[in-house]
Write an enzyme that holds these catalytic residues in place. Structure first.
Site, mmCIF file in Angstrom:
data_model
loop_
_atom_site.group_PDB
_atom_site.id
_atom_site.type_symbol
_atom_site.label_atom_id
_atom_site.label_comp_id
_atom_site.label_asym_id
_atom_site.label_seq_id
_atom_site.Cartn_x
_atom_site.Cartn_y
_atom_site.Cartn_z
ATOM 1 N N LYS A 21 -6.507 -8.257 -10.529
ATOM 2 C CA LYS A 21 -7.298 -9.221 -11.286
ATOM 3 C C LYS A 21 -8.742 -9.289 -10.785
ATOM 4 C CE LYS A 21 -6.496 -11.893 -14.598
ATOM 5 N NZ LYS A 21 -5.699 -11.504 -15.743
ATOM 6 N N LYS A 65 -6.106 0.000 -7.094
ATOM 7 C CA LYS A 65 -4.930 -0.775 -7.488
ATOM 8 C C LYS A 65 -5.269 -1.672 -8.684
ATOM 9 C CE LYS A 65 -2.404 -3.888 -4.911
ATOM 10 N NZ LYS A 65 -1.735 -4.433 -3.726
ATOM 11 N N LYS A 102 -12.006 -13.426 3.107
ATOM 12 C CA LYS A 102 -12.342 -14.361 2.028
ATOM 13 C C LYS A 102 -13.579 -15.178 2.364
ATOM 14 C CE LYS A 102 -7.882 -15.039 -0.253
ATOM 15 N NZ LYS A 102 -6.850 -16.001 -0.632
HETATM 16 P P1 AMP Z 1 -1.620 -10.625 -5.669
HETATM 17 O O1 AMP Z 1 -1.672 -11.471 -6.877
HETATM 18 O O2 AMP Z 1 -2.587 -9.484 -5.659
HETATM 19 O O3 AMP Z 1 -1.590 -11.401 -4.385
HETATM 20 O O4 AMP Z 1 -0.208 -9.898 -5.723
HETATM 21 C C1 AMP Z 1 1.026 -10.576 -5.816
HETATM 22 C C2 AMP Z 1 2.136 -9.574 -5.616
HETATM 23 O O5 AMP Z 1 2.060 -8.529 -6.586
HETATM 24 C C3 AMP Z 1 2.111 -8.876 -4.242
HETATM 25 O O6 AMP Z 1 3.402 -8.917 -3.678
HETATM 26 C C4 AMP Z 1 1.709 -7.452 -4.514
HETATM 27 O O7 AMP Z 1 2.430 -6.564 -3.711
HETATM 28 C C5 AMP Z 1 2.067 -7.241 -5.974
HETATM 29 N N1 AMP Z 1 1.005 -6.419 -6.612
HETATM 30 C C6 AMP Z 1 -0.242 -6.826 -6.923
HETATM 31 N N2 AMP Z 1 -0.946 -5.829 -7.520
HETATM 32 C C7 AMP Z 1 -0.113 -4.759 -7.569
HETATM 33 C C8 AMP Z 1 -0.231 -3.426 -8.090
HETATM 34 N N3 AMP Z 1 -1.352 -2.997 -8.659
HETATM 35 N N4 AMP Z 1 0.833 -2.599 -7.979
HETATM 36 C C9 AMP Z 1 1.994 -3.038 -7.406
HETATM 37 N N5 AMP Z 1 2.170 -4.269 -6.919
HETATM 38 C C10 AMP Z 1 1.148 -5.135 -6.998
#
Ligand code: AMP
Ligand code: TRP
Length: 336
Positions: free
Chosen positions: A200, A197, A114
């Site tokens: 956002k 993946k 980051k």
């Molecule tokens: P993040 O907002 O990217 O930190 O993700 C929050 C949670 O959502 C984490 O536990 C990730 O494992 C899950 N997550 C985020 N993006 C994906 C995705 N494309 N597919 C499956 N799980 C996701």
């Protein structure tokens, strides 16, 4: 029998969660409430480690809470609260700052990633000590289980190291938390770029299904998902990432195994598949959106749910903090 404690946290960094967050994480959190005494914290103090627009932040904190409740988080059996409503988080974080070494904190890869983006002169000290605040979030609630994504494994290791060091130096106060790494039962990919993946930060809006998207928007996004030209419905993530992603999403929202779906789509075109995936996603997501909107229409009711959650959380957190202060030799303030 009492249920083991569980704690997890989520950043209020977006106005809407996406389908990947829901299928990959939130759904499992909701399920784990059955077997655990669950604490879910909206980590607003973590969010401000990078600059936030104040109006947006306040809105995102409430919207994040509303989406969790709408998705099935039960605020009576679980504890849902905002981190900054429980001052013990900041207080324990300071104490742990004094336990953590500069070297081990410097090895956190998430900080390196980051801070590299904006240059270390622009990275806040809060971003550097982010994992130590996270350790405080966890240790205050003596949880057995901490469900997180794979990217949080290192922060959990640090948390355990700090707990062990504290216990060795000052006597046992902290239980050892275990990371429960959520297997991505459903890893969801970007609809426009199906080898990446759904995320956002990475994708363009068209590739991401948000929980708060209107039905027509969801339908349009799924119908314009990138596929391929051979026209066959098969699950082959390497050679057919787009179609395979649609099948993965369909399976996750319908609870039908992929093999059963593939079987039933022999000789059927992509258009029909997309239509059916869109319908199935909408059936899952639109009740969540509607409930979220309802909650957001009465923020004073929502705030009172969160205040109740914070009061419950403070009972546990303040007790742990007192034990920590006693162990350290800090004189208790009897007014607290
Ligand atoms: P993040 O907002 O990217 O930190 O993700 C929050 C949670 O959502 C984490 O536990 C990730 O494992 C899950 N997550 C985020 N993006 C994906 C995705 N494309 N597919 C499956 N799980 C996701
Ligand atoms: N760092 C976590 C993430 O980005 C969020 C978080 C903060 C957290 N405090 C926590 C997760 C405590 C689990 C437990 O996903």
């Amino acid at each position: 029998m009492t249920k083991p404690n569980l704690l997890s946290g989520m950043q209020p960094s977006a106005s809407s969660l996406h389908l990947g967050n829901y299928l990959g994480a939130l759904r499992q959190w909701v399920a784990m409430q059955q077997t655990h005494s669950a604490h879910y914290v909206i980590v607003d103090l973590h969010a401000i480690t990078v600059a936030q627009d104040p109006k947006m932040l306040a809105e995102n904190i409430r919207k994040t809470a509303a989406q969790y409740i709408a998705a099935g988080l039960d605020v009576d059996s679980s504890t849902l609260f905002i981190q900054s409503h429980v001052p013990a988080h900041s207080e324990l974080a300071w104490i742990l700052n004094c336990i953590a070494s500069f070297g081990e904190t410097s090895r956190m890869t998430q900080f390196k990633d980051k801070s590299q983006k904006g240059g270390s002169d622009n990275a806040s000290v809060g971003l550097f000590t982010y994992p130590i605040l996270q350790a405080a979030d966890i240790l205050l609630y003596q949880p057995k289980a901490v469900p997180v994504g794979e990217d949080q494994r290192q922060h959990l290791e640090l948390t355990r190291n700090l707990a062990e060091r504290f216990n060795n130096r000052y006597g046992k106060v902290f239980e050892m938390p275990e990371a429960v790494i959520l297997k991505e039962t459903a890893k969801i990919y970007d609809l426009q770029n199906p080898t990446a993946k759904m995320s956002k930060s990475a994708g363009e809006p068209k590739g991401i299904v948000n929980l708060l998207d209107e039905d027509s928007v969801i339908s349009k996004k799924i119908k314009s998902a990138v596929t391929d030209t051979d026209g066959e419905i098969k699950f082959e993530p390497e050679s057919k990432p787009g179609v395979s992603n649609l099948l993965g999403i369909y399976s996750a929202v319908s609870d039908k195994p992929i093999s059963v779906l593939v079987e039933s789509y022999q000789g059927v075109g992509y258009g029909q598949l997309k239509q059916d995936v869109a319908d199935a996603v909408i059936a899952t997501v639109s009740p969540i959106r509607e409930k979220t909107n309802e909650l957001m229409n009465d923020t004073s009711h929502l705030d009172s749910i969160l205040e109740k959650g914070a009061a419950k959380a403070r009972e546990t957190a303040d007790k742990t903090l007192r034990d920590v202060q006693n162990a350290l030799g800090l004189i208790p303030n009897r007014n607290n």
